[in-house]
Each structure stands twice: as structure tokens, then as C-alpha cells.
Design a protein around this motif. Structure first.
Motif, mmCIF file in Angstrom:
data_model
loop_
_atom_site.group_PDB
_atom_site.id
_atom_site.type_symbol
_atom_site.label_atom_id
_atom_site.label_comp_id
_atom_site.label_asym_id
_atom_site.label_seq_id
_atom_site.Cartn_x
_atom_site.Cartn_y
_atom_site.Cartn_z
ATOM 1 N N GLU A 39 0.840 -1.206 0.000
ATOM 2 C CA GLU A 39 0.000 0.000 0.000
ATOM 3 C C GLU A 39 0.873 1.253 0.000
ATOM 4 O O GLU A 39 0.545 2.243 -0.658
ATOM 5 N N PHE A 40 1.964 1.212 0.748
ATOM 6 C CA PHE A 40 2.882 2.344 0.813
ATOM 7 C C PHE A 40 3.472 2.633 -0.565
ATOM 8 O O PHE A 40 3.479 3.781 -1.026
ATOM 9 N N TYR A 41 3.946 1.594 -1.248
ATOM 10 C CA TYR A 41 4.532 1.777 -2.572
ATOM 11 C C TYR A 41 3.490 2.269 -3.574
ATOM 12 O O TYR A 41 3.775 3.117 -4.415
ATOM 13 N N ASP A 42 2.269 1.725 -3.498
ATOM 14 C CA ASP A 42 1.200 2.180 -4.393
ATOM 15 C C ASP A 42 0.916 3.668 -4.182
ATOM 16 O O ASP A 42 0.766 4.429 -5.134
ATOM 17 N N ALA A 43 0.845 4.094 -2.914
ATOM 18 C CA ALA A 43 0.580 5.499 -2.596
ATOM 19 C C ALA A 43 1.744 6.375 -3.048
ATOM 20 O O ALA A 43 1.534 7.487 -3.553
ATOM 21 N N LEU A 44 2.949 5.877 -2.907
ATOM 22 C CA LEU A 44 4.133 6.622 -3.324
ATOM 23 C C LEU A 44 4.145 6.819 -4.836
ATOM 24 O O LEU A 44 4.411 7.920 -5.329
ATOM 25 N N LEU A 45 3.815 5.769 -5.576
ATOM 26 C CA LEU A 45 3.742 5.878 -7.039
ATOM 27 C C LEU A 45 2.634 6.843 -7.453
ATOM 28 O O LEU A 45 2.816 7.667 -8.352
ATOM 29 N N ALA A 46 1.483 6.756 -6.793
ATOM 30 C CA ALA A 46 0.371 7.657 -7.100
ATOM 31 C C ALA A 46 0.764 9.104 -6.810
ATOM 32 O O ALA A 46 0.436 10.016 -7.573
ATOM 33 N N ALA A 47 1.482 9.333 -5.710
ATOM 34 C CA ALA A 47 1.913 10.682 -5.347
ATOM 35 C C ALA A 47 2.889 11.251 -6.376
ATOM 36 O O ALA A 47 2.921 12.450 -6.613
ATOM 37 N N LYS A 48 3.656 10.369 -7.004
ATOM 38 C CA LYS A 48 4.602 10.807 -8.035
ATOM 39 C C LYS A 48 3.943 10.899 -9.405
ATOM 40 O O LYS A 48 4.584 11.247 -10.383
ATOM 41 N N GLY A 49 2.646 10.552 -9.473
ATOM 42 C CA GLY A 49 1.910 10.653 -10.733
ATOM 43 C C GLY A 49 2.079 9.468 -11.642
ATOM 44 O O GLY A 49 1.810 9.546 -12.838
ATOM 45 N N ILE A 50 2.507 8.345 -11.094
ATOM 46 C CA ILE A 50 2.702 7.129 -11.883
ATOM 47 C C ILE A 50 1.519 6.210 -11.629
ATOM 48 O O ILE A 50 1.304 5.751 -10.510
ATOM 49 N N ALA A 51 0.719 5.973 -12.670
ATOM 50 C CA ALA A 51 -0.462 5.116 -12.526
ATOM 51 C C ALA A 51 -0.128 3.712 -13.006
ATOM 52 O O ALA A 51 0.451 3.528 -14.075
ATOM 53 N N ILE A 52 -0.481 2.752 -12.188
ATOM 54 C CA ILE A 52 -0.278 1.350 -12.556
ATOM 55 C C ILE A 52 -1.638 0.695 -12.609
ATOM 56 O O ILE A 52 -2.400 0.752 -11.649
ATOM 57 N N GLU A 53 -1.940 0.070 -13.759
ATOM 58 C CA GLU A 53 -3.226 -0.612 -13.892
ATOM 59 C C GLU A 53 -3.169 -1.940 -13.159
ATOM 60 O O GLU A 53 -2.171 -2.646 -13.185
ATOM 61 N N SER A 54 -4.254 -2.262 -12.538
ATOM 62 C CA SER A 54 -4.361 -3.551 -11.870
ATOM 63 C C SER A 54 -5.664 -4.194 -12.275
ATOM 64 O O SER A 54 -6.600 -3.508 -12.671
ATOM 65 N N PRO A 55 -5.732 -5.529 -12.180
ATOM 66 C CA PRO A 55 -6.975 -6.197 -12.526
ATOM 67 C C PRO A 55 -8.126 -5.662 -11.692
ATOM 68 O O PRO A 55 -7.946 -5.234 -10.562
ATOM 69 N N LYS A 56 -9.338 -5.712 -12.254
ATOM 70 C CA LYS A 56 -10.511 -5.174 -11.585
ATOM 71 C C LYS A 56 -10.731 -5.771 -10.206
ATOM 72 O O LYS A 56 -10.961 -5.079 -9.246
ATOM 73 N N ASP A 57 -10.676 -7.078 -10.131
ATOM 74 C CA ASP A 57 -10.964 -7.726 -8.850
ATOM 75 C C ASP A 57 -9.750 -8.455 -8.279
ATOM 76 O O ASP A 57 -9.846 -9.133 -7.283
ATOM 77 N N GLY A 58 -8.599 -8.310 -8.921
ATOM 78 C CA GLY A 58 -7.385 -8.926 -8.408
ATOM 79 C C GLY A 58 -7.262 -10.409 -8.706
ATOM 80 O O GLY A 58 -6.326 -11.054 -8.273
ATOM 81 N N ARG A 59 -8.221 -10.942 -9.437
ATOM 82 C CA ARG A 59 -8.149 -12.364 -9.771
ATOM 83 C C ARG A 59 -7.951 -12.536 -11.263
ATOM 84 O O ARG A 59 -8.171 -11.632 -12.034
ATOM 85 N N GLY A 60 -7.575 -13.716 -11.647
ATOM 86 C CA GLY A 60 -7.481 -14.050 -13.060
ATOM 87 C C GLY A 60 -6.181 -13.610 -13.696
ATOM 88 O O GLY A 60 -5.315 -13.023 -13.073
ATOM 89 N N ARG A 61 -6.070 -13.916 -14.986
ATOM 90 C CA ARG A 61 -4.876 -13.584 -15.744
ATOM 91 C C ARG A 61 -5.190 -12.482 -16.728
ATOM 92 O O ARG A 61 -6.328 -12.248 -17.075
ATOM 93 N N GLU A 62 -4.145 -11.848 -17.208
ATOM 94 C CA GLU A 62 -4.320 -10.845 -18.242
ATOM 95 C C GLU A 62 -4.301 -11.539 -19.596
ATOM 96 O O GLU A 62 -3.694 -12.591 -19.766
ATOM 97 N N ALA A 63 -4.956 -10.924 -20.566
ATOM 98 C CA ALA A 63 -5.026 -11.493 -21.907
ATOM 99 C C ALA A 63 -3.636 -11.523 -22.533
ATOM 100 O O ALA A 63 -2.919 -10.543 -22.499
#
Length: 127
Positions: free
Chosen positions: A50-74
């Protein structure tokens, strides 16, 4: 040991605190910024993710994550199963806006397969 924040810091406040604590270990920094929980045994557990996610968001770096955190990416690849079937996953059908009951005509090429969507049993590319 740095003073603990009662609520997790975000944005510029988070970046400023991290800068102030640049000589402190990362777990202590995350804890001082409010990224921790207290267990039933009154032990502090640091939430580094959570800390790293907040740090990236504060620096303006958006990282996409799966909608529900399950499954694989296409991967945009499929393989033939042992029963000679090819299964196209839900990721692809959702991206194409397909619904249960949609029908296709299959046209085989030299190294490709074309799926031509049918509307009411008729080829919609000819309509």
C-alpha cells in the motif's frame, strides 16, 4: 524511531515525509507515513505494498491492476487442447463486446482463422 502517522499520508505530504526520512529503513518510513495495521496481539504490521502504491500515485505514476485482483491478463494467444478444441477466454469476448448466443461463420485461411459475426443467421459484413 520516527513518529507514527495516525492516517496514511498521501500526495505531497507523503513525498515530503519520505524525503525527510531518506536515511531511515523503508519499513520504518512506511510505518511513519501511516502504512501499518495493529494486530490483535498489539503488534504493528507494515503494509509496504500500500505504501509503494501510494508513493507511485503521489509521483503521478499510474499502474493498472486487474478489476478484482483475480485471473490472468489477456496474452492474445491460444493453444489447441488435447481434445482438439480452441477456447477463447472471457477477456477477449468482453473486449469485443460479445454476448452469449452470438454466432460466427468460421473461414479458414493459410495461417489464420476469420470469425465473421452473424446477425440472425446472416453475415453482417454483406448486409
Amino acid at each position: 524511531m520516527a513518529e507514527l502517522a495516525t492516517t496514511p499520508l498521501t500526495g505531497k505530504a507523503l513525498l515530503q515525509k519520505v524525503k525527510e526520512l531518506s536515511n531511515v529503513p523503508r519499513r520504518e518510513t512506511a510505518r511513519a507515513c501511516g502504512y501499518y495495521t495493529t494486530t490483535k496481539e498489539n503488534k504493528i504490521r507494515v503494509n509496504l505494498a500500500e505504501f509503494y502504491d501510494a508513493l507511485l500515485a503521489a509521483k503521478g505514476i499510474a499502474i493498472e491492476s486487474p478489476k478484482d485482483g483475480r485471473g490472468r491478463e489477456a496474452s492474445y494467444r491460444v493453444s489447441v487442447h488435447q481434445n482438439s478444441q480452441i477456447v477463447i477466454g472471457a477477456n477477449y469476448t468482453q473486449q469485443l463486446g460479445l454476448t452469449p448466443g452470438d454466432e460466427f461463420e468460421i473461414k479458414l485461411g493459410y495461417k489464420h482463422i476469420h470469425l465473421i459475426k452473424l446477425e440472425n443467421g446472416q453475415d453482417i459484413s454483406e448486409a
